[in-house]
Motif scaffolding. Structure first.
Motif, PDB file in Angstrom:
ATOM      1  N   LEU A   1       0.737  -0.872  -0.046  1.00 23.85           N
ATOM      2  CA  LEU A   1       0.295  -0.074   0.015  1.00 23.85           C
ATOM      3  C   LEU A   1       0.590   1.412  -0.225  1.00 23.85           C
ATOM      4  O   LEU A   1       0.356   2.289  -0.755  1.00 23.85           O
ATOM      5  CB  LEU A   1      -0.818   0.088   1.317  1.00 23.85           C
TER       6      LEU A   1
ATOM      7  N   ASN B   1       2.299   1.499  -3.567  1.00 16.60           N
ATOM      8  CA  ASN B   1       1.531   2.081  -4.330  1.00 16.60           C
ATOM      9  C   ASN B   1       0.383   3.229  -3.633  1.00 16.60           C
ATOM     10  O   ASN B   1       0.247   4.652  -5.464  1.00 16.60           O
ATOM     11  CB  ASN B   1      -0.243   1.136  -4.299  1.00 16.60           C
ATOM     12  N   ARG B   2       0.642   4.355  -3.376  1.00 15.17           N
ATOM     13  CA  ARG B   2       0.049   5.708  -2.330  1.00 15.17           C
ATOM     14  C   ARG B   2       1.771   6.315  -2.853  1.00 15.17           C
ATOM     15  O   ARG B   2       1.000   7.513  -3.728  1.00 15.17           O
ATOM     16  CB  ARG B   2       0.397   5.915  -1.197  1.00 15.17           C
TER      17      ARG B   2
ATOM     18  N   ASN C   1       1.014   9.727  -5.535  1.00  9.27           N
ATOM     19  CA  ASN C   1       1.586  10.577  -5.372  1.00  9.27           C
ATOM     20  C   ASN C   1       2.883  11.056  -6.104  1.00  9.27           C
ATOM     21  O   ASN C   1       3.274  12.066  -5.716  1.00  9.27           O
ATOM     22  CB  ASN C   1       1.645  10.937  -3.693  1.00  9.27           C
TER      23      ASN C   1
END
Length: 159
Positions: free
Chosen positions: A141, A144-145, A149
Motif C-alpha cells: 500500500l 502504491n500511495r 503521489n
C-alpha cells in the motif's frame, strides 16, 4: 442431488434493488424530467420554440399575431420560471445521486468486511501468519500511495 451448503445462500443486497426500494413517485418524476432536460432533443425543442415565439412576435405573420412584443416579457418570465424549476430538479437528482453513492459505499464496505473476514478464516485454516501478511500489505500500500503521489523513489543501484 446434494443440498447446497448454507454459505452459498449468503447474498449481498444489490445496490440497484436497495435504491429502487427507496425511490418514490416524486423521485421518479424528478429523474425523468432531469433525464429529458439533459438531452439534445430538449435543446432542439427549445430552439424551435424560441424561434417560433420570436418570429411570431416580431410580426412575421402580421401584427395581429403578436401577443408578446419585443422585449418579450412573457417569454422572459416563462424561461426564468423554467430555469428555476429545472435547477430544482437537478438539485433533487444530485441529492438522490449522493444518497445512491452512500448506499454504494455502504454495500462496498460490507463486501470488503466480508472478504476480509473470509480471508482471515481461510488464512488461519491454512496456517498463514496474519502479521506477516499484514506487513506485506502495508508495504504494498505504501508503494502504491507513493506511485500515486509521484513520490516513489527509484531503487538504488549497488556497485
Amino acid at each position: 442431488m446434494a443440498p447446497e451448503p448454507s454459505w452459498l445462500n449468503v447474498r449481498l443486497p444489490n445496490e440497484r434493488a436497495v435504491f429502487a426500494r427507496m425511490r418514490g413517485t416524486q423521485d421518479r418524476i424528478a429523474d425523468a424530467i432531469t433525464t429529458f432536460a439533459g438531452t439534445m432533443q430538449f435543446v432542439y425543442i427549445h430552439a424551435a420554440w424560441f424561434t417560433v415565439w420570436i418570429a411570431v412576435n416580431e410580426g412575421l405573420f402580421g401584427d395581429s399575431a403578436i401577443w408578446d412584443p419585443f422585449p418579450f416579457g412573457l417569454l422572459t418570465m416563462i424561461v426564468s420560471l423554467e430555469a428555476i424549476f429545472l435547477s430544482t430538479f437537478v438539485m433533487v437528482s444530485q441529492n438522490r445521486q449522493a444518497i445512491r453513492e452512500n448506499v454504494r459505499a455502504d454495500l462496498d464496505f460490507e463486501t470488503n468486511v466480508r472478504s476480509e473476514v473470509w480471508s482471515a478464516h481461510i488464512g488461519q485454516a491454512l496456517g498463514v501468519d496474519a502479521k506477516q501478511v499484514e506487513q506485506a500489505v502495508q508495504v504494498f500500500l505504501a508503494q502504491n500511495r507513493a506511485k500515486m503521489n509521484g513520490t516513489e523513489q527509484s531503487p538504488q543501484k549497488t556497485p
